[in-house]
Write a protein that holds these residues in place. Sequence first.
Motif, PDB file in Angstrom:
ATOM      1  N   LYS A  34       0.778  -1.222  -0.044  1.00 44.46           N
ATOM      2  CA  LYS A  34       0.061   0.201  -0.016  1.00 44.46           C
ATOM      3  C   LYS A  34       0.809   1.220   0.086  1.00 44.46           C
ATOM      4  CE  LYS A  34      -3.815  -2.138   0.050  1.00 44.46           C
ATOM      5  NZ  LYS A  34      -4.201  -2.587  -1.317  1.00 44.46           N
ATOM      6  N   PHE A  35       2.057   1.256   0.147  1.00 47.18           N
ATOM      7  CA  PHE A  35       2.984   2.424   0.224  1.00 47.18           C
ATOM      8  C   PHE A  35       4.015   1.941  -0.459  1.00 47.18           C
ATOM      9  CE2 PHE A  35       1.016   1.790   4.550  1.00 47.18           C
ATOM     10  CZ  PHE A  35       0.402   3.085   4.554  1.00 47.18           C
ATOM     11  N   PHE A  36       4.560   3.177  -1.376  1.00 41.91           N
ATOM     12  CA  PHE A  36       5.754   2.966  -2.349  1.00 41.91           C
ATOM     13  C   PHE A  36       6.636   4.161  -2.403  1.00 41.91           C
ATOM     14  CE2 PHE A  36       2.377   0.219  -3.841  1.00 41.91           C
ATOM     15  CZ  PHE A  36       2.942  -0.937  -4.357  1.00 41.91           C
ATOM     16  N   ILE A  37       7.856   3.896  -2.464  1.00 44.16           N
ATOM     17  CA  ILE A  37       8.785   5.170  -2.695  1.00 44.16           C
ATOM     18  C   ILE A  37       9.116   4.873  -4.103  1.00 44.16           C
ATOM     19  CG2 ILE A  37      11.027   5.962  -2.031  1.00 44.16           C
ATOM     20  CD1 ILE A  37      10.465   4.710   0.536  1.00 44.16           C
ATOM     21  N   VAL A  38       8.779   6.018  -4.902  1.00 46.87           N
ATOM     22  CA  VAL A  38       9.100   5.762  -6.386  1.00 46.87           C
ATOM     23  C   VAL A  38       9.946   6.976  -7.045  1.00 46.87           C
ATOM     24  CG1 VAL A  38       6.959   4.485  -6.473  1.00 46.87           C
ATOM     25  CG2 VAL A  38       6.895   6.994  -6.954  1.00 46.87           C
ATOM     26  N   GLU A  39      10.585   6.583  -8.073  1.00 44.16           N
ATOM     27  CA  GLU A  39      11.332   7.744  -8.780  1.00 44.16           C
ATOM     28  C   GLU A  39      10.365   8.813  -9.559  1.00 44.16           C
ATOM     29  OE1 GLU A  39      15.317   8.311 -11.429  1.00 44.16           O
ATOM     30  OE2 GLU A  39      14.615   6.065 -10.809  1.00 44.16           O
ATOM     31  N   ASN A  40       9.354   8.263  -9.943  1.00 44.27           N
ATOM     32  CA  ASN A  40       8.340   8.964 -10.960  1.00 44.27           C
ATOM     33  C   ASN A  40       7.098   8.568 -10.437  1.00 44.27           C
ATOM     34  OD1 ASN A  40       6.718   9.433 -13.098  1.00 44.27           O
ATOM     35  ND2 ASN A  40       8.067  11.002 -13.511  1.00 44.27           N
ATOM     36  N   ILE A  41       5.867   9.014 -10.136  1.00 39.95           N
ATOM     37  CA  ILE A  41       4.774   8.676  -9.617  1.00 39.95           C
ATOM     38  C   ILE A  41       3.896   8.278 -10.764  1.00 39.95           C
ATOM     39  CG2 ILE A  41       2.602   8.847  -8.621  1.00 39.95           C
ATOM     40  CD1 ILE A  41       3.808  10.892  -6.555  1.00 39.95           C
ATOM     41  N   ARG A  42       4.031   8.921 -12.005  1.00 38.97           N
ATOM     42  CA  ARG A  42       3.294   8.581 -13.061  1.00 38.97           C
ATOM     43  C   ARG A  42       3.870   7.435 -13.646  1.00 38.97           C
ATOM     44  NH1 ARG A  42       2.971  12.405 -18.047  1.00 38.97           N
ATOM     45  NH2 ARG A  42       1.168  11.282 -19.273  1.00 38.97           N
ATOM     46  N   SER A  43       5.014   7.015 -13.989  1.00 33.27           N
ATOM     47  CA  SER A  43       5.414   5.583 -14.663  1.00 33.27           C
ATOM     48  C   SER A  43       5.276   4.768 -13.625  1.00 33.27           C
ATOM     49  CB  SER A  43       6.894   5.868 -14.954  1.00 33.27           C
ATOM     50  OG  SER A  43       7.654   6.315 -13.917  1.00 33.27           O
ATOM     51  N   ALA A  44       5.493   5.011 -12.261  1.00 40.26           N
ATOM     52  CA  ALA A  44       5.191   3.937 -11.534  1.00 40.26           C
ATOM     53  C   ALA A  44       3.835   3.211 -11.425  1.00 40.26           C
ATOM     54  CB  ALA A  44       5.646   4.375  -9.640  1.00 40.26           C
ATOM     55  N   ARG A  45       2.833   4.297 -11.428  1.00 42.16           N
ATOM     56  CA  ARG A  45       1.423   3.661 -11.525  1.00 42.16           C
ATOM     57  C   ARG A  45       1.268   2.969 -12.863  1.00 42.16           C
ATOM     58  NH1 ARG A  45      -3.027   7.883 -10.037  1.00 42.16           N
ATOM     59  NH2 ARG A  45      -2.498   8.270  -7.766  1.00 42.16           N
ATOM     60  N   ARG A  46       1.859   3.498 -13.805  1.00 41.77           N
ATOM     61  CA  ARG A  46       1.673   2.423 -15.271  1.00 41.77           C
ATOM     62  C   ARG A  46       2.207   1.157 -15.190  1.00 41.77           C
ATOM     63  NH1 ARG A  46       3.047   7.367 -17.893  1.00 41.77           N
ATOM     64  NH2 ARG A  46       5.062   6.746 -18.192  1.00 41.77           N
ATOM     65  N   PHE A  47       3.306   1.242 -14.445  1.00 38.98           N
ATOM     66  CA  PHE A  47       4.008  -0.182 -14.252  1.00 38.98           C
ATOM     67  C   PHE A  47       3.119  -1.196 -13.422  1.00 38.98           C
ATOM     68  CE2 PHE A  47       6.472  -2.791 -11.261  1.00 38.98           C
ATOM     69  CZ  PHE A  47       6.975  -3.765 -12.174  1.00 38.98           C
ATOM     70  N   MET A  48       2.543  -0.405 -12.352  1.00 36.74           N
ATOM     71  CA  MET A  48       1.560  -1.065 -11.311  1.00 36.74           C
ATOM     72  C   MET A  48       0.413  -1.757 -12.152  1.00 36.74           C
ATOM     73  SD  MET A  48       2.400   1.368  -8.164  1.00 36.74           S
ATOM     74  CE  MET A  48       1.575   0.252  -6.982  1.00 36.74           C
ATOM     75  N   LYS A  49      -0.067  -0.956 -13.003  1.00 38.68           N
ATOM     76  CA  LYS A  49      -1.431  -1.276 -13.763  1.00 38.68           C
ATOM     77  C   LYS A  49      -1.094  -2.346 -14.675  1.00 38.68           C
ATOM     78  CE  LYS A  49      -5.418   1.012 -12.656  1.00 38.68           C
ATOM     79  NZ  LYS A  49      -6.378   0.246 -12.318  1.00 38.68           N
ATOM     80  N   LYS A  50       0.280  -2.599 -15.386  1.00 34.57           N
ATOM     81  CA  LYS A  50       0.642  -3.535 -16.162  1.00 34.57           C
ATOM     82  C   LYS A  50       0.598  -4.804 -15.117  1.00 34.57           C
ATOM     83  CE  LYS A  50       3.000  -1.064 -19.577  1.00 34.57           C
ATOM     84  NZ  LYS A  50       4.201  -0.692 -20.332  1.00 34.57           N
ATOM     85  N   CYS A  51       1.094  -4.839 -14.195  1.00 36.11           N
ATOM     86  CA  CYS A  51       1.353  -5.814 -13.090  1.00 36.11           C
ATOM     87  C   CYS A  51       0.048  -6.289 -12.448  1.00 36.11           C
ATOM     88  CB  CYS A  51       2.076  -5.329 -11.849  1.00 36.11           C
ATOM     89  SG  CYS A  51       3.885  -5.381 -12.225  1.00 36.11           S
ATOM     90  N   ASP A  52      -1.006  -5.556 -12.358  1.00 35.43           N
ATOM     91  CA  ASP A  52      -2.219  -5.941 -11.840  1.00 35.43           C
ATOM     92  C   ASP A  52      -3.232  -4.869 -12.356  1.00 35.43           C
ATOM     93  OD1 ASP A  52      -4.394  -6.624 -10.266  1.00 35.43           O
ATOM     94  OD2 ASP A  52      -3.737  -6.189  -8.456  1.00 35.43           O
ATOM     95  N   PRO A  53      -3.749  -5.125 -13.369  1.00 34.12           N
ATOM     96  CA  PRO A  53      -4.862  -4.258 -14.160  1.00 34.12           C
ATOM     97  C   PRO A  53      -5.980  -3.878 -12.980  1.00 34.12           C
ATOM     98  CG  PRO A  53      -4.349  -5.811 -15.752  1.00 34.12           C
ATOM     99  CD  PRO A  53      -3.591  -6.390 -14.159  1.00 34.12           C
ATOM    100  N   GLY A  54      -6.206  -4.703 -11.940  1.00 34.38           N
ATOM    101  CA  GLY A  54      -7.450  -4.209 -11.044  1.00 34.38           C
ATOM    102  C   GLY A  54      -6.975  -3.632  -9.888  1.00 34.38           C
ATOM    103  N   ILE A  55      -5.749  -3.345  -9.915  1.00 34.22           N
ATOM    104  CA  ILE A  55      -5.064  -2.480  -8.495  1.00 34.22           C
ATOM    105  C   ILE A  55      -5.664  -1.303  -8.500  1.00 34.22           C
ATOM    106  CG2 ILE A  55      -3.392  -1.309  -9.691  1.00 34.22           C
ATOM    107  CD1 ILE A  55      -1.415  -1.846  -7.329  1.00 34.22           C
ATOM    108  N   ASP A  56      -6.127  -1.242  -7.135  1.00 33.66           N
ATOM    109  CA  ASP A  56      -6.930   0.066  -6.880  1.00 33.66           C
ATOM    110  C   ASP A  56      -5.776   1.462  -6.460  1.00 33.66           C
ATOM    111  OD1 ASP A  56      -8.386   2.490  -5.913  1.00 33.66           O
ATOM    112  OD2 ASP A  56      -8.967   1.415  -4.321  1.00 33.66           O
ATOM    113  N   ILE A  57      -5.243   2.061  -7.886  1.00 31.11           N
ATOM    114  CA  ILE A  57      -4.338   3.106  -7.597  1.00 31.11           C
ATOM    115  C   ILE A  57      -4.338   4.171  -6.424  1.00 31.11           C
ATOM    116  CG2 ILE A  57      -2.953   4.731  -8.998  1.00 31.11           C
ATOM    117  CD1 ILE A  57      -1.840   2.040  -9.586  1.00 31.11           C
ATOM    118  N   ASP A  58      -5.651   4.350  -6.529  1.00 25.03           N
ATOM    119  CA  ASP A  58      -6.230   5.648  -5.527  1.00 25.03           C
ATOM    120  C   ASP A  58      -5.850   5.528  -4.360  1.00 25.03           C
ATOM    121  OD1 ASP A  58      -6.506   7.399  -7.804  1.00 25.03           O
ATOM    122  OD2 ASP A  58      -8.572   6.583  -8.056  1.00 25.03           O
TER     123      ASP A  58
END
Length: 161
Positions: A34-58
């Motif tokens: 539920k908690f992430f330290i990322v270099e770029n929020i936008r690209s991290a979100r894109r990667f996460m959606k590729k890993c789990d299309p159903g992830i609740d990013i918000d």
Amino acid sequence: MDKAALYLIPVLLGDTSVERVIPEFNKRIVSELKFFIVENIRSARRFMKKCDPGIDIDSLTFYELNKHTNKKDIEGYLAPMKSGNSMGVISEAGCPAIADPGAEVVAIAQKKGYKVVPLVGPSSLLMAVMASGFNGQSFAFHGYLPIDSSKRVSKIKYLEM
């Protein structure tokens, strides 16, 4: 995930499908955190959606760690771990903490006695050594070459000495 840990999550290098390079275990970890330290929020979100299309990013919390981050803020990014929450570190490409600002948060986590778990995935550094044809028994990494062509030429000349 028993004890709180800081997971170092490798990401895609280029436009490769996630199924070809990211193990199922990594995708499961991404889905559970539920908690992430990322270099770029936008690209991290894109990667996460590729890993789990159903992830609740918000529903996730992101801390941005890049060259613009105030060094005094970094230690505070690990606050969720104090409460027993595991976290993930995601870079822009390849493995976090290799010539990457993620190294700073890993050093802090280790000082505080937190468990640090590197996950398997693509590493541009190792892939370059593998594809070079050179003997990988002994090599030195001096960082990535500069993007600016004149600085890159200077760096190559310096390394050739």
